[in-house]
Design a protein around this motif. Structure first.
Motif, short mmCIF file in Angstrom:
data_model
loop_
_atom_site.label_atom_id
_atom_site.label_comp_id
_atom_site.label_asym_id
_atom_site.label_seq_id
_atom_site.Cartn_x
_atom_site.Cartn_y
_atom_site.Cartn_z
N PHE A 1 0.95 -1.21 0.07
CA PHE A 1 -0.08 0.06 0.03
C PHE A 1 1.00 1.31 0.03
N SER B 1 1.48 3.52 -2.14
CA SER B 1 0.92 4.71 -2.68
C SER B 1 -0.36 5.13 -2.27
N TYR B 2 -0.86 4.32 -1.32
CA TYR B 2 -2.26 4.40 -0.64
C TYR B 2 -2.05 5.34 0.61
N SER C 1 -0.07 9.60 3.99
CA SER C 1 0.34 9.41 2.39
C SER C 1 1.64 10.00 2.15
N ASN D 1 4.96 -2.06 5.29
CA ASN D 1 3.60 -2.06 5.17
C ASN D 1 2.68 -1.63 6.62
N VAL E 1 -7.16 1.74 5.07
CA VAL E 1 -6.52 2.11 3.91
C VAL E 1 -7.39 2.32 2.79
N GLY E 2 -7.03 3.68 2.12
CA GLY E 2 -7.73 3.84 1.03
C GLY E 2 -6.72 4.72 -0.08
N ASP E 3 -7.31 4.37 -1.27
CA ASP E 3 -6.54 5.15 -2.39
C ASP E 3 -6.31 6.75 -2.39
N ARG E 4 -7.24 7.35 -1.26
CA ARG E 4 -6.99 8.77 -1.34
C ARG E 4 -6.68 9.03 0.27
N GLU F 1 -14.42 6.47 2.09
CA GLU F 1 -13.12 6.51 1.02
C GLU F 1 -12.12 5.40 1.11
N TYR F 2 -12.37 4.65 2.22
CA TYR F 2 -11.63 3.57 2.44
C TYR F 2 -11.95 2.12 2.20
N ASP F 3 -11.11 1.49 1.78
CA ASP F 3 -11.42 0.19 1.38
C ASP F 3 -11.17 -1.00 2.11
#
Length: 121
Positions: free
Chosen positions: A29, A31-32, A52, A76, A97-100, A107-109
């Motif tokens: 992660f 880049s997350y 981030s 990680n 963890v989220g991509d933004r 916003e988190y996956d």
């Protein structure tokens, strides 16, 4: 399969410190955004901090100056150093963890299972 495993919670007195850790596995992660949320009984889940590469560290106003988020990108892992803890910090703390690097939980996956932090005299 992605897993986030938190550790480091516990029972402390007001003014004490704790360090939470969250180790991610299953994918990288780097880049997350990796961050922390918390949820107290009867309350909604609230943003605490996120870090981030692109946006650095972002904090909720309620913890700014007392909490520090850091990351070990090679392993990680994300950490939350909590100093000068107050009773109102009592909650279950979740790693996410989220991509933004956003403040909204939607916003988190990926989410951890949570770790209890109790601040009481």
């Amino acid at each position: 399969q992605v897993q986030l495993v938190e550790s480091g919670g516990g029972l402390v007195q007001p003014g004490d410190s704790l360090r939470l850790s969250c180790a991610a596995s299953g994918r990288t992660f780097s880049s997350y955004g990796m961050g922390w949320f918390r949820q107290a009984p009867g309350k909604e889940r609230e943003f605490v901090a996120v870090r981030s590469r692109s946006r650095g560290s972002i904090y909720a106003d309620s913890v700014k100056g007392r909490f520090t988020i850091s990351r070990d990108y090679a392993n990680n892992t994300v950490y939350l150093q909590m100093n000068n803890l107050k009773p109102e910090d009592t909650a279950v703390y979740y790693c996410a963890v989220g991509d933004r690097a956003a403040r909204g939980p939607d916003e988190y996956d990926y989410w951890g299972q949570g770790t209890q932090v109790t601040v009481s005299s």
